[in-house]
Scaffold this motif. Structure first.
Motif, mmCIF file in Angstrom:
data_model
loop_
_atom_site.group_PDB
_atom_site.id
_atom_site.type_symbol
_atom_site.label_atom_id
_atom_site.label_comp_id
_atom_site.label_asym_id
_atom_site.label_seq_id
_atom_site.Cartn_x
_atom_site.Cartn_y
_atom_site.Cartn_z
ATOM 1 N N ARG A 1 34.522 26.001 -29.500
ATOM 2 C CA ARG A 1 35.422 25.172 -30.312
ATOM 3 C C ARG A 1 35.695 25.819 -31.670
ATOM 4 O O ARG A 1 36.835 25.832 -32.139
ATOM 5 N N PHE B 1 34.865 23.932 -23.628
ATOM 6 C CA PHE B 1 35.337 23.254 -24.833
ATOM 7 C C PHE B 1 34.617 21.946 -25.145
ATOM 8 O O PHE B 1 34.391 21.634 -26.298
ATOM 9 N N TRP C 1 37.995 28.758 -31.136
ATOM 10 C CA TRP C 1 39.343 28.245 -30.862
ATOM 11 C C TRP C 1 40.021 27.816 -32.157
ATOM 12 O O TRP C 1 41.171 28.166 -32.422
ATOM 13 N N ALA D 1 42.160 32.092 -24.489
ATOM 14 C CA ALA D 1 40.950 31.311 -24.761
ATOM 15 C C ALA D 1 40.952 30.034 -23.925
ATOM 16 O O ALA D 1 39.912 29.647 -23.385
ATOM 17 N N GLY D 2 42.099 29.398 -23.808
ATOM 18 C CA GLY D 2 42.187 28.193 -22.987
ATOM 19 C C GLY D 2 41.829 28.452 -21.537
ATOM 20 O O GLY D 2 41.174 27.633 -20.882
ATOM 21 N N LEU E 1 45.381 32.103 -27.936
ATOM 22 C CA LEU E 1 45.058 30.705 -27.636
ATOM 23 C C LEU E 1 45.179 30.427 -26.140
ATOM 24 O O LEU E 1 44.345 29.732 -25.563
#
Length: 165
Positions: free
Chosen positions: A38, A31, A41, A23-24, A20
């Motif tokens: 999305r 996003f 995620w 990915a962020g 996470l």
């Protein structure tokens, strides 16, 4: 040769938290405008489901697929979420092929509850709508034999910037 890798994550909360965070960082600018990022995620964030993550040869996250079995239906694997950061590159097919391998190993079929974008992918790989399903939310299926056949099928890999022929 496909040098993208797919990793399976099952019960490691630390591994999910690290994914996470990655990915962020890698998808921060996507996003708000990119449904694939999305969905990927959300799949990574669902700690109750198994997860497949697709990475490029240089370690960049390309997409994710979350899946589970459901109580009372151990004959199928359910694909809950699938998202990729670039369309028409074979990323979704690659993730679906890997979950098909898992299904084939357990003599299971696959059920996928699609988004509009998912419908194109699922139809494109040969999945069919399940008879008797809710007409307002069609789900797509592979029988165990179909999952095995798709798992064993060579995938055409698109050239960078293009589609597979």
């Amino acid at each position: 040769m496909d040098t993208r890798t797919v990793a399976l994550t099952r019960d490691s909360i630390q591994e999910r938290e690290a994914l996470l965070e990655r990915a962020g960082q890698e998808w921060a600018d996507m996003f708000h405008s990119h449904s694939g990022a999305r969905y990927a995620w959300d799949g990574i964030a669902d700690f109750d489901e198994d997860l497949l993550v697709l990475e490029s040869p240089d370690g960049k996250l390309l997409g994710a697929l979350s899946f589970c079995t459901r109580n009372g239906d151990e004959k199928n694997i359910y694909v809950s979420r699938i998202g990729v950061i670039l369309k028409r590159r074979g990323y979704g097919k690659r993730l679906m092929q890997e979950v098909s391998r898992i299904a084939a190993a357990g003599s299971q079929g696959i059920v996928a509850l699609p988004t509009d974008e998912g419908r194109l992918l699922f139809r494109g790989i040969g999945m069919r709508t399940r008879p008797g399903g809710d007409p307002h939310q069609l789900d797509y299926t592979f029988t165990p034999d179909e999952a095995k056949a798709f798992a064993e099928r060579p995938l055409e890999i698109p050239a960078p910037g293009g589609r597979a022929s």
